[in-house]
Design an enzyme around this catalytic site. Structure first.
Site, PDB file in Angstrom:
ATOM      1  N   MET A   1      17.069 -16.384   4.350  1.00 40.11           N
ATOM      2  CA  MET A   1      16.638 -15.220   3.927  1.00 40.11           C
ATOM      3  C   MET A   1      17.719 -13.960   3.568  1.00 40.11           C
ATOM      4  O   MET A   1      18.803 -14.477   3.988  1.00 40.11           O
ATOM      5  CB  MET A   1      15.445 -14.372   4.562  1.00 40.11           C
ATOM      6  CG  MET A   1      14.169 -15.168   4.510  1.00 40.11           C
ATOM      7  SD  MET A   1      12.909 -14.032   5.210  1.00 40.11           S
ATOM      8  CE  MET A   1      11.359 -14.833   4.875  1.00 40.11           C
ATOM      9  N   GLY A   2      17.313 -13.244   2.745  1.00 38.62           N
ATOM     10  CA  GLY A   2      18.562 -12.294   2.251  1.00 38.62           C
ATOM     11  C   GLY A   2      18.531 -12.268   0.617  1.00 38.62           C
ATOM     12  O   GLY A   2      19.351 -12.801   0.127  1.00 38.62           O
TER      13      GLY A   2
ATOM     14  N   THR B   1      15.322  -5.248  10.782  1.00 38.29           N
ATOM     15  CA  THR B   1      15.188  -6.108   9.712  1.00 38.29           C
ATOM     16  C   THR B   1      16.274  -7.316   9.985  1.00 38.29           C
ATOM     17  O   THR B   1      17.502  -7.237  10.306  1.00 38.29           O
ATOM     18  CB  THR B   1      15.658  -5.615   8.266  1.00 38.29           C
ATOM     19  OG1 THR B   1      15.838  -6.579   7.406  1.00 38.29           O
ATOM     20  CG2 THR B   1      17.022  -4.791   8.499  1.00 38.29           C
TER      21      THR B   1
ATOM     22  N   ARG C   1      25.040 -37.028   3.966  1.00 34.56           N
ATOM     23  CA  ARG C   1      24.308 -36.068   2.771  1.00 34.56           C
ATOM     24  C   ARG C   1      25.108 -34.660   2.792  1.00 34.56           C
ATOM     25  O   ARG C   1      25.501 -34.149   3.871  1.00 34.56           O
ATOM     26  CB  ARG C   1      22.875 -35.978   3.148  1.00 34.56           C
ATOM     27  CG  ARG C   1      22.126 -37.195   2.793  1.00 34.56           C
ATOM     28  CD  ARG C   1      20.604 -37.014   3.438  1.00 34.56           C
ATOM     29  NE  ARG C   1      19.884 -38.085   2.760  1.00 34.56           N
ATOM     30  CZ  ARG C   1      18.646 -38.484   3.027  1.00 34.56           C
ATOM     31  NH1 ARG C   1      18.226 -37.844   4.234  1.00 34.56           N
ATOM     32  NH2 ARG C   1      17.984 -39.467   2.596  1.00 34.56           N
TER      33      ARG C   1
ATOM     34  N   ASP D   1      17.519  -8.924   7.697  1.00 31.57           N
ATOM     35  CA  ASP D   1      18.403  -8.804   6.499  1.00 31.57           C
ATOM     36  C   ASP D   1      19.927  -8.093   6.874  1.00 31.57           C
ATOM     37  O   ASP D   1      20.675  -8.150   6.355  1.00 31.57           O
ATOM     38  CB  ASP D   1      17.743  -8.313   5.330  1.00 31.57           C
ATOM     39  CG  ASP D   1      16.836  -9.171   4.820  1.00 31.57           C
ATOM     40  OD1 ASP D   1      16.494 -10.303   5.090  1.00 31.57           O
ATOM     41  OD2 ASP D   1      16.102  -8.714   3.911  1.00 31.57           O
TER      42      ASP D   1
ATOM     43  N   HIS E   1      10.098 -17.973   6.829  1.00 33.85           N
ATOM     44  CA  HIS E   1       9.454 -16.996   7.776  1.00 33.85           C
ATOM     45  C   HIS E   1       9.912 -17.560   9.216  1.00 33.85           C
ATOM     46  O   HIS E   1       9.646 -16.753   9.888  1.00 33.85           O
ATOM     47  CB  HIS E   1       8.135 -16.558   7.453  1.00 33.85           C
ATOM     48  CG  HIS E   1       7.934 -15.976   6.265  1.00 33.85           C
ATOM     49  ND1 HIS E   1       8.034 -16.527   4.799  1.00 33.85           N
ATOM     50  CD2 HIS E   1       7.808 -14.566   5.874  1.00 33.85           C
ATOM     51  CE1 HIS E   1       7.813 -15.787   4.092  1.00 33.85           C
ATOM     52  NE2 HIS E   1       7.763 -14.376   4.325  1.00 33.85           N
TER      53      HIS E   1
ATOM     54  N   GLY F   1       0.728  -1.218  -0.027  1.00 34.26           N
ATOM     55  CA  GLY F   1       0.048  -0.042   0.073  1.00 34.26           C
ATOM     56  C   GLY F   1       0.927   1.325  -0.068  1.00 34.26           C
ATOM     57  O   GLY F   1       0.417   2.268   0.804  1.00 34.26           O
TER      58      GLY F   1
HETATM   59  O1  F6P Z   1      13.277  -7.922   3.958  1.00 35.03           O
HETATM   60  C1  F6P Z   1      13.152  -8.853   5.026  1.00 35.03           C
HETATM   61  C2  F6P Z   1      12.780 -10.393   4.086  1.00 35.03           C
HETATM   62  O2  F6P Z   1      12.813 -11.369   5.314  1.00 35.03           O
HETATM   63  C3  F6P Z   1      13.668 -10.899   3.045  1.00 35.03           C
HETATM   64  O3  F6P Z   1      14.913 -11.582   3.173  1.00 35.03           O
HETATM   65  C4  F6P Z   1      12.673 -11.653   2.357  1.00 35.03           C
HETATM   66  O4  F6P Z   1      12.988 -11.987   1.170  1.00 35.03           O
HETATM   67  C5  F6P Z   1      11.233 -10.695   2.583  1.00 35.03           C
HETATM   68  O5  F6P Z   1      11.317 -10.149   3.642  1.00 35.03           O
HETATM   69  C6  F6P Z   1      10.196 -11.814   2.607  1.00 35.03           C
HETATM   70  O6  F6P Z   1       9.080 -10.999   2.845  1.00 35.03           O
HETATM   71  P1  F6P Z   1       7.356 -11.478   2.608  1.00 35.03           P
HETATM   72  O7  F6P Z   1       6.795 -11.239   4.188  1.00 35.03           O
HETATM   73  O8  F6P Z   1       6.797 -10.348   1.934  1.00 35.03           O
HETATM   74  O9  F6P Z   1       7.489 -12.782   2.263  1.00 35.03           O
END
Ligand code: F6P
Length: 354
Positions: free
Chosen positions: A184-185, A140, A177, A142, A275, A80
């Site tokens: 994420m990143g 964040t 294995r 990231d 997540h 938004g």
């Molecule tokens: O910006 C933080 C982050 O965790 C990224 O590393 C990841 O790609 C993104 O958010 C995922 O966001 P969403 O909640 O939109 O799936």
């Protein structure tokens, strides 16, 4: 000192530690300074709704388990854009004026924006020209907000990556294995780098560094003496795809696992952490910086200082110009400490010369 009314909001993707910042802002502003504090719900979206989604925050309302709780009690949004607000019919409208007017009509003397580099950019564009005093608190997983060594939420995510590698290590050893862990990143490899080193990875692939899939396979053969043996690989979601891989979108980890199995004859599996890295309770260090950042943000507003990002630099809480924070995303420095450490440990991180 003048009594103020300030607003606090969370914006962008959530992470652990957001509630700890909200609590610190409220405790310091309402508790020690006796200001009024309001929380705006769902980032800027709470100001576009009728009635406005705002709540009064008091020392009592943030007492108890809030600091420990994951997520954000105020809600957040990654959608938004008020400058190009999407309508149900596919149209876009500039609703930025509504956000600014809503804040003005509530009568706030300052805003604490808890967000990442995208949110800093958005609120800089919204609030600075409108003359509404504000400060940013970086959050964040990231860790890609420029100007601060660490953002709230980063180390909790790193802890989850490291813990996941501990768990993958035992199953990798049982089955001999290759275990690929995709973290994420999108642009920055901080989570992969810090989590990979802490969790004992054999290779870490990040968006900032090119790698050669054959050389990575050769590295695996070298450390396993070309026979099945446990291997841990951490891959940032934004890492380059192996050559010849035409698939787009997520699943880079899956693709790397496939290519490595083909080249080494060692069975490979991929886990996408997703997540899970953003949920749950913040670890101690995130609670500490969240608390320090919240207090510092209120202190800046108390001094009528605006347009600053609260920052952690070399163990000290400070602040930098917001213009610095909006130049992101911040990338892992190729000549930095973690790259040096990884290379010193013999971890394959790609093709770096020098
Ligand atoms: O910006 C933080 C982050 O965790 C990224 O590393 C990841 O790609 C993104 O958010 C995922 O966001 P969403 O909640 O939109 O799936």
């Amino acid at each position: 000192m003048t009594k103020k009314t300030i607003a606090v909001l969370t914006s962008g993707g959530d992470c652990a530690g957001l509630n700890a910042v909200i609590r610190a802002v409220t405790d310091h502003a309402a508790g020690t300074k006796h200001w009024s504090v309001i929380g705006i719900k769902n980032g800027h979206l709470g100001l576009l709704e009728k009635p406005r989604q705002i709540v009064r925050l008091t020392v009592d309302s943030v007492r108890g388990d809030l600091m420990r709780a994951g997520g954000t009690m105020l809600g957040t949004t990654t959608r938004g854009d008020p400058f190009e607000f999407p309508g149900a019919d596919g149209s876009v409208t500039d609703r930025s004026g509504e956000v600014v007017n809503a804040l003005k009509s509530v009568g706030v003397d300052g805003v604490v924006v808890i967000g990442g580099d995208g949110s800093m950019r958005l609120f800089h564009r919204l609030l600075t020209p409108a003359g509404i005093p504000w400060v940013g608190v970086p959050k964040t997983i990231d860790n890609d907000v420029p100007g601060t060594d660490f953002a709230v939420g980063f180390f909790s995510a790193v802890d989850i990556v490291s813990d996941s590698l501990d768990r993958l290590a035992s199953t990798a050893a049982s089955h001999k294995r290759i275990m690929v862990l995709e973290v994420m990143g999108r642009d920055s490899g901080y989570i992969a780098m810090f989590g990979g080193i802490a969790g004992g990875a054999d290779a870490i692939l990040i968006p900032e560094i090119e790698y050669d899939i054959d050389k990575l396979a050769a590295h695996i053969n070298k450390i396993t003496h070309a026979r099945p043996s446990p291997v841990l690989i951490v891959v940032a979601e934004g890492a380059h795809r192996p050559p010849g891989d035409r698939r787009t979108g997520g699943d880079v980890g899956q693709s790397i696992a496939f290519h490595l199995q083909k080249r080494t004859n060692i069975e490979a599996r991929c886990t996408v952490l997703g997540h899970l890295q953003r949920g749950g309770s913040p670890i101690a260090f995130d609670r500490l910086i969240a608390s320090s950042f919240g207090v510092h943000a209120v202190d800046l507003l108390a001094q009528n200082i605006s347009g600053r990002l609260v920052a952690w630099q070399r163990g000290i809480v400070t602040d930098v110009r917001i213009e610095e924070a909006v130049t992101g995303p911040r990338l892992v420095p190729i000549n930095g400490e973690t790259v040096k450490t990884a290379r010193g440990l013999g971890i394959y991180i790609g093709e770096l010369t020098g």
